[in-house]
Scaffold this active site. Sequence first.
Site, PDB file in Angstrom:
ATOM      1  N   PRO A   1       0.834  -1.209   0.000  1.00 47.02           N
ATOM      2  CG  PRO A   1      -0.032  -1.077   2.157  1.00 47.02           C
ATOM      3  CD  PRO A   1       0.693  -1.992   1.237  1.00 47.02           C
TER       4      PRO A   1
ATOM      5  CB  ALA B   1      -2.723   4.004   4.596  1.00 43.61           C
TER       6      ALA B   1
ATOM      7  CE1 TYR C   1       0.966   8.255   9.383  1.00 42.92           C
ATOM      8  CE2 TYR C   1       1.519   6.170   8.348  1.00 42.92           C
ATOM      9  CZ  TYR C   1       1.539   7.546   8.354  1.00 42.92           C
ATOM     10  OH  TYR C   1       2.135   8.226   7.317  1.00 42.92           O
TER      11      TYR C   1
ATOM     12  NE  ARG D   1       4.019  -2.282   5.245  1.00 43.70           N
ATOM     13  CZ  ARG D   1       4.337  -1.526   4.220  1.00 43.70           C
ATOM     14  NH1 ARG D   1       3.507  -0.573   3.810  1.00 43.70           N
ATOM     15  NH2 ARG D   1       5.460  -1.706   3.559  1.00 43.70           N
TER      16      ARG D   1
ATOM     17  NE  ARG E   1       9.909   6.000  -1.182  1.00 39.82           N
ATOM     18  CZ  ARG E   1       9.697   5.650   0.088  1.00 39.82           C
ATOM     19  NH1 ARG E   1       9.835   4.385   0.466  1.00 39.82           N
ATOM     20  NH2 ARG E   1       9.344   6.558   0.990  1.00 39.82           N
TER      21      ARG E   1
END
Length: 366
Positions: A23, A57, A182, A230, A324
């Site tokens: 993601p 996300a 997060y 994750r 990436r």
Amino acid sequence: MSHLFSNACLGELTLNNRIVIAPMCQYSADAGKATAWHRIHLGQLAFSGAGLMIIEATAVEDIGRISPQDLGLWNDDTEAALRTILEDIRQYSPIRIGIQLGHAGRKASCAAPWAGGKQLSEDAGGWQTIAPSSLAYSEEENPPCAMSNDDLHRVKTAFVESAQRAVRLGIELIEIHAAHGYLLHQFLSPLSNKRTDEFGGCLENRMRFPLEVFKAVREAVPDTIPVGVRISATDWVDGGWDVTQSIAFSKQLALLKSAYIHVSSGGLSQQQKITIKAGYQVPFARDIRQQINIPVIAVGLITEPQQAESLLQNGEADLVALARGILYDPRWPWHAAAELQSKVQVPPQYLRSEPHGVKGTLESND
């Protein structure tokens, strides 16, 4: 036969190879709703030949967005917008599709990276953030509000309801985001969690809310839908979250029937000190995999097909995720199949695209 292009199972979901598209936030939604950008972005990746694509996300409530432009799945409008995009993709691609559900906590209310990435004031379109404790991510930011019991209940319910919306959309896998600094990672790390109730202090307490969220989601969706997590294996800061605690957390998740652990690192503290090199996070995946009996996904500067093949053959992970790298080369799985003398599924419209010297590596997904 290449291990990278062998079948893999995450719970009851079978993948035709072990390449996962991780993601990746796009900061291109409209009030949480997917836009034409997502149709183009996800559409091109759906033709990549990867075994699984995990949507970026996706916020479970509006104040859980990293930026005002973050994707969301918290109401009928956000659900409907994503539905049309998934319907278009499924007309032409059989790729397995998952979604990562998350909440940014104290790292919410920020500008997009290309707009500076700084926290936005309420006058500039931002909002008051929440977190386990009233500790800001940086000295320049306003502190978050420490979450009350009502906040904990609301956020857990939001994760459940977003997961149920994902199931209605036909999404085949759900990933709970407990990494990169997060909200759920903020509960795990002793650097950001200074609570004195049952959700703070010792490791058992710091794991409690993330485990409660996982358990609630797991119980709310059908057994056929794998639910994984994750994690950031380490904060890369002395005295913070580390791989030993990550192993303990992963063991608890395995007991709760997590389908897999997706191993990343960092993102919680500006004090982090990371040595970046090829495959720099793979040792964390290896260490966790040695201690649990569920699949582990490795990610982090895995850029070469033989590198991915070798780490799978060496038992360091069960699947590899690209982020990436696959944005830079959306046909990475095609090129990997050619290098490893394997096959990858592509739309029949593209079958004639193979260079002469690698004929036979592409096969129709019809």
